[in-house]
Design a protein around this motif. Structure first.
Motif, short mmCIF file in Angstrom:
data_model
loop_
_atom_site.label_atom_id
_atom_site.label_comp_id
_atom_site.label_asym_id
_atom_site.label_seq_id
_atom_site.Cartn_x
_atom_site.Cartn_y
_atom_site.Cartn_z
N UNK A 83 0.14 1.85 8.63
CA UNK A 83 0.23 3.30 8.45
C UNK A 83 -0.38 3.75 7.12
N UNK A 84 -0.23 2.94 6.11
CA UNK A 84 -0.73 3.34 4.77
C UNK A 84 -1.95 2.53 4.36
N UNK A 85 -2.59 1.90 5.32
CA UNK A 85 -3.81 1.17 4.99
C UNK A 85 -4.96 2.17 5.01
N UNK A 86 -5.31 2.65 3.82
CA UNK A 86 -6.27 3.76 3.72
C UNK A 86 -7.67 3.21 3.42
N UNK A 87 -8.66 4.04 3.65
CA UNK A 87 -10.06 3.59 3.50
C UNK A 87 -10.39 3.17 2.08
N UNK A 88 -9.68 3.79 1.11
CA UNK A 88 -10.02 3.45 -0.28
C UNK A 88 -9.72 1.98 -0.61
N UNK A 89 -8.83 1.36 0.17
CA UNK A 89 -8.57 -0.08 -0.06
C UNK A 89 -9.84 -0.87 0.29
N UNK A 90 -10.47 -0.48 1.38
CA UNK A 90 -11.73 -1.17 1.76
C UNK A 90 -12.84 -0.85 0.77
N UNK A 91 -12.84 0.38 0.24
CA UNK A 91 -13.86 0.70 -0.79
C UNK A 91 -13.68 -0.21 -2.00
N UNK A 92 -12.41 -0.44 -2.38
CA UNK A 92 -12.15 -1.34 -3.52
C UNK A 92 -12.68 -2.74 -3.20
N UNK A 108 -4.72 3.61 16.57
CA UNK A 108 -4.81 3.79 15.10
C UNK A 108 -4.92 2.45 14.39
N UNK A 109 -4.22 1.46 14.91
CA UNK A 109 -4.34 0.12 14.31
C UNK A 109 -5.78 -0.38 14.45
N UNK A 110 -6.35 -0.19 15.65
CA UNK A 110 -7.71 -0.67 15.89
C UNK A 110 -8.72 0.06 15.01
N UNK A 111 -8.41 1.30 14.68
CA UNK A 111 -9.30 2.05 13.78
C UNK A 111 -9.33 1.37 12.40
N UNK A 120 0.80 -1.23 0.00
CA UNK A 120 0.00 0.00 0.00
C UNK A 120 0.83 1.28 0.00
N UNK A 121 2.15 1.16 -0.12
CA UNK A 121 2.97 2.35 -0.42
C UNK A 121 3.11 2.51 -1.93
N UNK A 122 2.41 1.66 -2.69
CA UNK A 122 2.54 1.68 -4.15
C UNK A 122 2.25 3.06 -4.73
N UNK A 123 3.08 3.53 -5.63
CA UNK A 123 2.88 4.78 -6.37
C UNK A 123 3.22 4.53 -7.82
N UNK A 124 2.27 4.67 -8.68
CA UNK A 124 2.54 4.46 -10.11
C UNK A 124 3.58 5.48 -10.57
N UNK A 125 4.73 5.04 -11.07
CA UNK A 125 5.77 6.02 -11.42
C UNK A 125 5.40 6.89 -12.62
N UNK A 126 4.48 6.46 -13.48
CA UNK A 126 4.12 7.36 -14.58
C UNK A 126 2.65 7.78 -14.54
N UNK A 146 8.90 2.51 19.88
CA UNK A 146 10.31 2.09 19.89
C UNK A 146 10.65 1.33 18.60
N UNK A 147 9.67 0.64 18.06
CA UNK A 147 9.88 -0.10 16.80
C UNK A 147 9.87 0.83 15.58
N UNK A 148 9.50 2.09 15.79
CA UNK A 148 9.37 3.07 14.70
C UNK A 148 8.32 2.63 13.68
N UNK A 149 7.19 2.15 14.20
CA UNK A 149 6.13 1.68 13.30
C UNK A 149 5.23 2.82 12.82
#
Ligand code: 5AD
Ligand code: SF4
Length: 471
Positions: free
Chosen positions: A248-257, A291-294, A213-219, A282-285
């Motif tokens: 961190x990058x699990x956004x609502x639009x994934x659930x919409x899909x 937020x995870x529970x959300x 979910x960090x995917x970014x289309x390069x073009x 400490x893990x730098x997550x």
């Protein structure tokens, strides 16, 4: 010209290779692509190290145990060098240990990290000429590993890497150092590969990446959710899975899909690592327990179906107190995961956690891991038992004649073993069949083919229209 090429190829086809893979699905799929590159170089894949001219180990260094495996293997097969065989160490241990591998195992000719796989053809030429070759300096690359040919070994599922590398630098994790910078493939190339997979007759696709979910289309502009939806709409594809997602990058639009595209499977793997916000920090997550529970609440609120949720957990991270560990235990109660992969923290080279104080003693890690797994077993029992009486759609993966059982898998990724009426032919591997669940175990379901639902036993449903998840 054509003749020369064919003659050249058939001569080269004498060269053989064997590849053994350790670690994650990403590595298994890398091996399919590496094998494809070797085939294009005129090599032929064989099933045993003894039969190969070139033996490759695609390695994992996520935990110390995984890393040691390759050195055991190299020691076991050293004797084969006398027969003129060459050895290659590729993947994460190769990148991490670099030329030190030549010192530890002088019979190795090639050491290459995953960011250098694009250079494999040149590296192979070097070792064929009797030189040593290394591919270790490409971690800053923005290029991905595209192959003209992928030697797919999974007969039911086509893997597609959409993003390579990782920029997250979690304090415990070696991957950013071994797999290099995050780089996405173009959505166009991903979709072309999805169509090729569908054309080859496979109906299930799994999108892969350290953080899909960090995917970014390069073009283009496609987000991960848009790409996921597009892959799900490729004609002929009935199931789409993806792993791994970062909370961190699990956004609502994934659930919409997932809500709008029925071929997207009823399963999200969302590694949490710890239930304690202090440990997560400490893990730098970069997220808290809340937020995870959300995110969990978003997944639970899926409109049409019940989505299975699985996770990864690390116990015994430096400084993890009893109270922190209890938070991990209560998170299991709160989320009711369908499955967890749990690990004892393993100190890794280069990572910030290596220098952290308050290491947890090994016995304490072992005790926490056992307690965690015991609790999860208790949670999974009713979770799996809930399916008894349901009809689930299973994709057929294999047949165990001795047990008289067919092995399949549900859209939720749960193993479903089932029987068929006596005398009827087993359904074809890769086909989709309805199964009435009659028994549940902590990690699998058992049942019988639901013949009265109008599906003839043995008849493939692969061409039938409709989603993977709802029957
Ligand atoms: N020690 C233990 N487990 C680890 N993982 C990653 N790094 C480590 C480590 N140093 C686990 C995480 C990750 C999974 C693939 O492996 O849980 O999600
Ligand atoms: Fe896969 Fe990570 Fe192991 Fe590398 S270290 S093989 S990326 S699990």
């Amino acid at each position: 010209m054509a003749l020369t090429r064919i003659a050249g190829l058939s001569l080269q086809a004498q060269k053989t290779f064997f590849i053994e893979t350790f670690g994650c699905q990403m590595n298994f799929h890398d091996s399919e692509k590496v094998a494809g590159s070797l085939v294009l170089q005129g090599y032929r894949q064989v099933e045993a190290a003894e039969d190969a001219d070139l033996i490759l180990y695609n390695t994992c260094s996520i935990r110390d145990k995984a890393e040691q495996k390759v050195f055991h293997r190299l020691a076991d097969f050293k004797r084969l060098q006398k027969e003129g065989k060459k050895f290659a160490v590729i993947g994460c241990v190769a990148q991490q240990e670099g030329e030190r591998i030549f010192e530890r195992a002088p019979h190795v000719s090639l050491v290459a990290g995953s960011s250098s796989y694009r250079s494999l053809p040149q590296l192979l030429v070097q070792i064929e000429q009797g030189e040593r070759a290394t591919g270790l300096n490409d971690r800053e690359t923005s290029q991905t590993f595209e192959t003209e040919f992928t030697a797919r070994t999974n007969p039911h599922r086509g893997y597609i890497t959409i993003i390579e590398g990782c920029d997250k630098f979690c304090a415990y994790c070696v991957v950013p150092y071994t797999r290099g910078r995050e780089r996405s493939r173009t959505s166009q190339s991903v979709l072309e590969e999805a169509r090729r997979i569908a054309d080859s007759g496979l109906t299930e696709i799994q999108l892969l990446g350290q953080n899909v979910n960090s995917y970014r289309d390069p073009i283009g502009r496609a987000s991960f959710a848009e790409l996921l939806a597009e892959v799900g709409r490729v004609p002929g594809i009935r199931r789409v899975r993806f792993t791994t997602s970062h909370p961190r990058h699990f956004t609502r639009d994934i659930m919409e899909a997932i809500d709008t595209v029925p071929t997207l499977c009823d399963h999200v793997h969302l590694p949490v690592q710890s239930g304690s916000s202090q440990v997560l920090q400490a893990m730098q997550r970069e997220y808290t327990r809340e937020q995870y529970l959300e995110r969990i609440a978003w997944i639970r609120a899926a409109r049409h179906r019940s989505i299975a949720i699985t996770t990864d957990m690390i116990v015994g991270f430096p400084g993890e107190t009893e109270a922190d560990f209890r938070q991990t235990m209560t998170l299991l109660d709160e989320v009711q995961f369908d499955g967890i992969f749990s690990f004892k923290y393993s100190p890794r080279p280069n990572t910030p956690a290596l220098a952290m104080e308050n290491a947890i003693p090994e016995e304490e890690k072992t005790a926490r891991l056992a307690a965690l797994n015991e609790k999860q077993r208790e949670i999974q029992r009713p979770n799996y038992a809930r399916h008894v009486g349901e009809i689930v759609e299973a994709m057929v993966e294999g047949y165990h004649p001795a047990r008289g059982q067919i092995a399949g898998r549900s859209s939720q990724n749960k193993p479903v073993n089932f029987t068929i009426p006596e005398g009827s032919p087993p359904p074809a591997p890769g086909s989709y069949v309805p199964v009435r669940v009659t028994r549940a175990f902590p990690n699998s379901l058992a049942g019988e083919l639901a013949t009265e639902s109008g599906v003839e036993p043995g008849k493939s449903l692969a061409e039938a229209p409709g989603p993977c998840s709802r029957i």
